[in-house]
Design an enzyme around this catalytic site. Sequence first.
Site, PDB file in Angstrom:
ATOM      1  N   ARG A 148       0.843  -1.265   0.008  1.00 46.33           N
ATOM      2  CA  ARG A 148       0.077   0.019   0.176  1.00 46.33           C
ATOM      3  C   ARG A 148       0.874   1.317  -0.038  1.00 46.33           C
ATOM      4  O   ARG A 148       2.023   1.081   0.025  1.00 46.33           O
ATOM      5  CB  ARG A 148      -0.784   0.100   1.215  1.00 46.33           C
ATOM      6  N   GLY A 149       0.281   2.543  -0.139  1.00 47.58           N
ATOM      7  CA  GLY A 149       0.954   3.806   0.070  1.00 47.58           C
ATOM      8  C   GLY A 149       2.066   3.865  -0.948  1.00 47.58           C
ATOM      9  O   GLY A 149       1.853   3.599  -2.377  1.00 47.58           O
ATOM     10  N   LYS A 199       4.424  -7.991   4.567  1.00 43.85           N
ATOM     11  CA  LYS A 199       3.515  -8.875   5.455  1.00 43.85           C
ATOM     12  C   LYS A 199       2.118  -9.182   5.141  1.00 43.85           C
ATOM     13  O   LYS A 199       1.729 -10.148   5.882  1.00 43.85           O
ATOM     14  CB  LYS A 199       3.781  -8.350   6.817  1.00 43.85           C
ATOM     15  N   TYR A 250      12.849   8.023  16.361  1.00 43.78           N
ATOM     16  CA  TYR A 250      12.553   7.756  14.817  1.00 43.78           C
ATOM     17  C   TYR A 250      13.561   8.567  13.765  1.00 43.78           C
ATOM     18  O   TYR A 250      14.198   7.720  12.671  1.00 43.78           O
ATOM     19  CB  TYR A 250      11.141   8.383  14.483  1.00 43.78           C
TER      20      TYR A 250
END
Length: 275
Positions: free
Chosen positions: A16-17, A38, A164
């Site tokens: 996705r994305g 996954k 992050y």
Amino acid sequence: MTTLEQKTIFITGGSRGIGRAIALACARQGANVVIAAKTDTPHPKLPGTIHTVAEEIRAAGGQALPLVLDVRDEKLVRQRIDEAAEYFGGLDALINNAGAIRLSGVEKLKVSRYDLMHQVNARATLVCSQAALPHLKASERPHILSLSPPLNLDPKWFAHYGPYTSTKYAMTMMSIGMAQEFRRYGIAVNTLWPKTLIATAAVEFEAGGPQMLAKGRKPDIMADAAVSILNRSAEELTGQNLIDEEVLRRDGVTDFEPYRYQPGDKPLMTDLFVD
């Protein structure tokens, strides 16, 4: 003009994305696309699996190989990359797209969440690149492209979510190193990052909420920039930390309005790590 026809592209986290958008852009140029992620079965909240994207790739004109992969599993990474190279008769590009995000400072971040970000962002870049290397050496126009930002050491990018930031910057630093290390093999190694917010599930659920999507662009801008990079040789482009809009401007693109997620004249939000 070069294209990706019959080139084999291995994309991590591409169900996705941005990963999906890159997969479809490569497919439109006739590429063989390996979707390694996954999502083997549908997610309760998020659309798309490796199998639905594989169908879209074939419909767009490419060949597809969906493979279940958790990039934290070193043994499985090697197995899947070898499997893809054997299936398509080689490997021409690795796109390190899989990512994990949690915008939190040190005080309240669970160590397990940091471990996840480190493993999926920084460690997987090393593991996947290392596994792909033997196959990339045999390609005529090999690439490693990681979706990570330019190194911006302004403290504001560390103040609220240093964990992050550190894992994404590690991807970039490793790419800078690999560009030099693999130069003798003719392998181009670059990074790509969006100038503006990209409307994805990561933004919707982890970085601001659904109201932020209107301030962003569609993943297609990253996809078009990625394809442009993959169509260049290492002699033309390696060791660079690239921004999507700048890549496309060099290609002569001047109208970026079609990339808006929501039409209108609202100001777009600049993405993290970009001033």
